[in-house]
Every structure is written in structure tokens, then in C-alpha cells.
Design a protein around this motif. Structure first.
Motif, short mmCIF file in Angstrom:
data_model
loop_
_atom_site.label_atom_id
_atom_site.label_comp_id
_atom_site.label_asym_id
_atom_site.label_seq_id
_atom_site.Cartn_x
_atom_site.Cartn_y
_atom_site.Cartn_z
N GLY B 62 15.03 117.94 75.39
CA GLY B 62 14.23 118.50 74.32
C GLY B 62 13.80 117.45 73.31
N ALA B 95 11.86 121.44 74.91
CA ALA B 95 12.20 122.04 73.61
C ALA B 95 11.95 123.55 73.61
N GLY B 96 11.74 124.11 74.79
CA GLY B 96 11.27 125.50 74.89
C GLY B 96 9.75 125.44 74.87
N ARG B 101 9.21 132.07 73.10
CA ARG B 101 10.28 132.16 72.10
C ARG B 101 11.58 131.56 72.61
N THR B 103 14.21 128.94 73.79
CA THR B 103 14.42 127.57 73.34
C THR B 103 15.03 126.75 74.46
N ALA B 104 15.23 125.47 74.15
CA ALA B 104 15.80 124.57 75.14
C ALA B 104 17.19 124.99 75.56
#
Lengths: 203, 203
Positions: B62, B95-96, B101, B103-104
Motif C-alpha cells: 500500500g 492501498a485499496g 471502500r 482498504t489494503a
């Protein structure tokens, strides 16, 4: 002892910074696609580091104005206007080198030799951090530029200057001198099925 | 006969424009360096043609913020501010995904599947002219994304949409479906001599 000072320093004659960032001589060769584009991708990374990037295209056609030139010119402009990234300096042999009075009508061998002489001057003067010598293998393979002088100049270049050479049929002496060699191997190509090159992909 | 109208039109069901510009599925694979950088070089060329370019990085880390992202963001800004080139849309799984919505911290397999689902939606909607699916071979090889569905979706994509997939160990079904395959073969790499990766070269 000052914070962050190592107690043991390797006896290799290099500063810490030099040890971390060693100048690389990179060759992209082989019959496959991707030699020039991969060098351009490195130019993007160098630009983002704020490096001075010099691109030297050792190609014949003068009318050739590839899309990558427009893109890197825009990144150079962003550097000058907004202070982001680094400067990009682009020169093409095809229309006669930018710094030279000789035009594309001049002898190709003489133009190639003139191009290399300028690169050699810049290496001595540490003008750039990254040099892209695009399709430089061709004048080397044809003997227009002396391979031994090129290897000697590259090996003696001062400071941290990375050099990427692209093109088919790279002379063995340059391969031997390189730190990183990738061979782009053609597995399949649409030209084989009669499809012509198209904009955005080939230039 | 109107000037420039060919007397014979090939019976291949394509318009003249389609015949000239056929959508390509390109794969950069192999153990050598240059797979991602060559895809980025194509992104430069596509940008210069005014194409909408979508970059999807199927990578885990990320914190990873490669230099090429900064450079392409600058080219996207130049497009928006000055109308030069085309728009560049960059998404990283690490990092997503930008649109998501999740995330990583989410399950990597689920994130990869979500990334492909978004690419498939965009292909159906003809969102971009060039797609870079960077390191997409990894979720394919691990079975996180179904290879048969990917190949079927790519083969059925409408219009002129070029797709570049990078990564080692490309599944044979994707290689078979590709129009252009380059294998980046490692001849020599400084990692082999114990040198670490360095900024500007590896990212």
C-alpha cells in the motif's frame, strides 16, 4: 558517536550514497517489442526523482515525431513551470541533432558519430543523471561509432550517471560491460499476421 | 468514383478505420526487467494520441507510490489544464482501489477480484482506449481471478480498446488469446551481484 554514523565502513572506496545508488549501464536488446518503451518507462521514473534526463534517438527518419517525445516534452514543461520532476532534454538524429548544424541530409554515419561525441562530452561533464541512447546498437553494429571507445567512455564516466542503450543486435563488448541486460524476446507479434503498425502502439 | 475511395473493399466485415486500428491484447511476461516500464512507455504514446488511459496496478504493497504514478498524474493534469494529450486514470490495489471502500487490509484475493470486476465493467462501457493491467498475471496464476472469464471478457470487448497485461508466469490461456506477446528475458541483473534496488530505476 554521532547518530546514524555506522561504526564500520566497508573498504570499497565508495561513499554511503554511492554505495546505495550505483550508476547502471542498462541494455534492452532482442527482436521483441518493448526495448524503447521500457527505456521511456525508466525516463518517467527518473523524471519523478527530479533527475535530469537526456534522450538521444539514433534513428534515421526525420519526419518521425513519436508520441513519447510530446509526452516527455510536457513533463519537461511541468518541471520548468511548476518545479515538479526533472528536466528532460530530447534529441533526434533523424532531423539533424538539435545542437548541431548538420541536417538529416548529412551522412548517417557522420551524424551518428556526432551524436555519440555529444553524449561522451555530456558524460564527462555529468550533464544528466539518466541517458537514453535509443537504437544506439545500430550505429555500433555498423561500425559508425567505435565500440571500444564507447565502452571505455561508459566505464570511465564519473559520478552517478545511468545509461540505457536500446536496439537489436547489441555488440558483445557492450553486453559484457552492462550491469543489467534484458532481452526482449518476440513470442507473438501482429506484424506476423500482416497487420500494420498503428499509432499509439508503435509510436 | 470519389477520390480516395478504394474500388475493392476486403470482405472482412471491418470498417476502414477498424482495419487500420485493431484493438490489441498485449502481454509482457518473463523474468526480466522491463515488463511494467514498457507498458508505461505505451501509456505515454497513448496519452500523446489523446487516448483515455486506465492504469490498474494489481500489487500488494500500500505504501508503494512509484515515480511513474507521479509522472502520469502530471500528464493527466496537463490534459485537464491545457487540453494536450489524453486523461490518465490510475488505480492501485495496494492501498485499496481508488473507487472502492475496501482498504489494503482487506483480503488480497477479494481485492484482486474486485479490481478485475471494475476493469470488466469499464471494458463493457468502453471507458478507456488503453488499459494497463500491471502485474495482473499474479492474481490470475493464484486463481483469485478466473482466467476463463478474463479471456472471454477480453475477447468480447467492444470497439477499439487496447489492453496490456504485465507480470511473470502468464497463464497459457491468456498468452494464447494475446495478439502481441513479449517475453522479457533476464540476461544480467545487478540484484545477482547483491546490489539492492534503487529509486529511479526500480520505482
Amino acid at each position: 558517536m554521532p547518530l546514524g554514523r555506522p561504526t564500520v565502513v566497508p573498504d570499497d572506496g565508495l561513499t554511503t550514497r554511492e554505495r546505495r545508488q550505483r550508476p547502471l549501464l542498462i541494455v534492452h536488446t532482442g527482436d521483441g517489442k518493448g526495448k524503447t518503451t521500457a527505456a521511456l518507462g525508466l525516463a518517467l521514473r527518473g523524471w519523478a526523482q527530479g533527475w535530469s534526463v537526456g534522450v538521444f534517438q539514433f534513428v534515421k527518419s526525420g519526419a518521425w515525431q513519436p508520441g513519447e517525445h510530446a509526452a516527455l516534452a510536457e513533463l519537461d514543461r511541468a518541471h520548468r513551470d511548476h518545479g515538479v520532476g526533472g528536466p528532460v532534454d530530447w534529441h533526434t538524429m533523424g532531423a539533424g541533432w538539435t545542437w548541431s548544424r548538420a541536417t538529416a541530409a548529412a551522412d548517417q554515419a557522420a551524424l551518428a558519430a556526432e551524436g555519440w561525441a555529444e553524449v561522451a562530452r555530456r558524460l564527462t561533464g555529468e550533464a544528466h543523471t539518466l541517458y537514453v541512447l535509443d537504437e544506439f546498437t545500430y550505429p555500433l553494429a555498423r561500425g559508425w561509432v567505435d565500440i571500444e571507445e564507447v565502452v571505455a567512455t561508459l566505464q570511465a564516466r564519473p559520478g552517478v550517471q545511468h545509461v540505457v542503450v536500446t536496439g537489436r543486435g547489441c555488440p558483445p563488448a557492450l553486453l559484457d560491460a552492462a550491469d543489467l541486460v534484458t532481452e526482449m524476446t518476440k513470442v507473438r507479434h501482429p506484424f506476423d499476421r500482416g497487420q500494420k503498425g498503428q499509432r499509439g502502439i508503435e509510436w
